[in-house]
Scaffold this motif. Structure first.
Motif, mmCIF file in Angstrom:
data_model
loop_
_atom_site.group_PDB
_atom_site.id
_atom_site.type_symbol
_atom_site.label_atom_id
_atom_site.label_comp_id
_atom_site.label_asym_id
_atom_site.label_seq_id
_atom_site.Cartn_x
_atom_site.Cartn_y
_atom_site.Cartn_z
ATOM 1 N N MET A 1 82.302 7.158 -24.073
ATOM 2 C CA MET A 1 80.962 7.558 -24.384
ATOM 3 C C MET A 1 80.838 9.205 -23.964
ATOM 4 S SD MET A 1 77.373 6.223 -23.342
ATOM 5 C CE MET A 1 77.598 4.517 -23.984
ATOM 6 N N ARG A 3 78.871 12.148 -22.212
ATOM 7 C CA ARG A 3 78.057 12.341 -21.390
ATOM 8 C C ARG A 3 77.447 13.715 -21.399
ATOM 9 N NH1 ARG A 3 80.644 12.956 -16.746
ATOM 10 N NH2 ARG A 3 79.483 11.563 -15.307
ATOM 11 N N THR A 18 66.315 12.972 -23.906
ATOM 12 C CA THR A 18 67.078 11.793 -23.362
ATOM 13 C C THR A 18 66.900 10.784 -24.076
ATOM 14 O OG1 THR A 18 66.802 12.535 -21.078
ATOM 15 C CG2 THR A 18 67.257 10.425 -21.098
ATOM 16 N N GLU A 22 70.253 8.922 -25.930
ATOM 17 C CA GLU A 22 70.700 7.721 -25.577
ATOM 18 C C GLU A 22 70.392 6.368 -26.677
ATOM 19 O OE1 GLU A 22 68.769 6.887 -21.773
ATOM 20 O OE2 GLU A 22 70.345 7.782 -20.564
ATOM 21 N N GLU A 27 75.311 9.130 -23.205
ATOM 22 C CA GLU A 27 74.896 8.995 -21.893
ATOM 23 C C GLU A 27 74.129 10.050 -21.235
ATOM 24 O OE1 GLU A 27 76.309 6.876 -17.504
ATOM 25 O OE2 GLU A 27 77.636 7.391 -19.140
ATOM 26 N N VAL A 29 73.721 12.024 -18.135
ATOM 27 C CA VAL A 29 74.095 11.683 -16.532
ATOM 28 C C VAL A 29 73.437 12.617 -15.812
ATOM 29 C CG1 VAL A 29 76.275 10.672 -17.538
ATOM 30 C CG2 VAL A 29 76.118 13.225 -16.877
#
Length: 347
Positions: A1, A3, A18, A22, A27, A29
């Motif tokens: 995935m 990041r 975000t 997502e 993702e 982070v």
């Protein structure tokens, strides 16, 4: 995935970005509210990609890009305002090593965000794939190849150049490498938000011997002139007569999820131009340009593609090469000479 680290001084924008990322399987982070925090977050989180705001307190996005590329090189997508200042700052960030740009929504932010949702996820995935060793290598001054006085070029040559991710600096270098003596008509299709193509044309005009401007509906160009496709409009070659090209702007359906599309300009050029025609595909993600290269080849034109080693993202050139219709595959620095070889008269 994949990041990501999200950098924006607006809590609302960080939250929305975000959520979009997502929901698209990316993702998040880490987050940062300014450039200094961004530098620390990238060092700490080691993300695959960064979304970077331009205007922020303490350390702005341009400074943050420069620091990140110097310390922890990471693919960066700039998110910039729909303004002249925003466009200028974003090109400066691209010069410092950012990979690509997406315009932040204006007006009703909630509506604008939903409109760029797919674009944002797609851009992040594209930027993640970038080869950072090829990013931000524009030439500060035009560097045209030496052309002997006796060199003869084909009359009324036309060149169509298409690029996407990582393309601006390569396009700049290509145009700066074309001498006025070749007397070309140049059409540039760079995947870029509509608020940035005008500024891009001005940069090309300042770094090239050619007279470069953003295309307007009905524009005509002759030798020594170039048009940059206007963002959110396909650039259609509608007429060709006595060495002069005419284009029209078309807001028809997107192709390959983009507008302007390289294929539209190349295909209509292949249908319309009766003199020497060269198609060039440069770095970028996706398949746009492959059908256009096929059309130019079928019309008897010459075709070139940037090689994998110098491409930030070897998508567009690779798909074109797979058609079997590319005459030559060249490093970015050799593309101008490659173009000239296609329009040079045999001695």
């Amino acid at each position: 995935m994949t990041r990501a680290v999200v950098v924006d001084d607006s809590h609302f924008m960080r939250t929305v970005i975000t959520d979009i990322l997502e929901s698209g399987g990316i993702e998040v982070v880490g987050e940062a509210t300014d450039g200094r925090e961004a530098v620390s977050a990238v060092a700490e989180c080691d993300p695959d990609v960064v979304t970077m705001d331009v205007e922020m307190p303490n350390m702005n996005g341009i400074e943050a890009v420069e620091e990140i590329m110097a310390t922890t090189p990471t693919p960066i997508l700039m998110l910039s305002a729909h303004t002249e200042n925003g466009a200028e700052a974003t090109f400066e960030a691209l010069d410092k090593g950012a990979v690509d740009v997406l315009a932040k929504p204006g007006g009703e932010v909630s509506t604008g965000i939903s409109a760029i949702k797919d674009d944002l996820v797609r851009k992040v995935e594209s930027v993640e794939r970038a080869d950072l060793s090829t990013v931000g290598e524009s030439s500060p001054e035009p560097q045209s190849p030496d052309v002997a006085d006796e060199t003869a070029f084909a009359e009324n040559g036309t060149v169509v150049v298409g690029a996407s991710t990582g393309g601006p600096s390569v396009v700049e270098n290509v145009l700066s490498g074309l001498p006025l003596a070749a007397d070309l008509r140049v059409l540039v299709v760079q995947h870029m938000p509509d608020s940035f193509t005008s500024r891009f044309a001005k940069r090309l005009d300042g770094r090239s011997d050619y007279d470069v401007r953003e295309a307007e509906d009905g524009d005509r160009i002759g030798g020594g002139e170039a048009l940059v496709a206007k963002g959110d409009y396909h650039m259609v070659v509608s007429n060709y007569s006595d060495g002069r090209l005419r284009v029209k702007l078309d807001q028809g359906p997107e192709r390959h999820g983009v507008r302007p599309a390289i294929d539209v300009t190349m295909e209509t050029a292949a249908e319309t131009v009766s003199d020497a025609l060269t198609g060039v595909v440069l770095t970028g993600m996706g398949t746009d340009g492959a059908a256009g290269i096929e059309a130019i080849k079928a019309a008897g034109g010459a075709t070139l593609a940037q090689d994998e080693e110098t491409s930030s993202v070897f998508g567009i050139p690779a798909r074109a090469i797979e058609t079997g219709c590319v005459d030559d595959v060249l490093p970015a620095g050799q593309v101008p000479r490659g173009i000239l070889s296609t329009v040079r008269e045999p001695t």
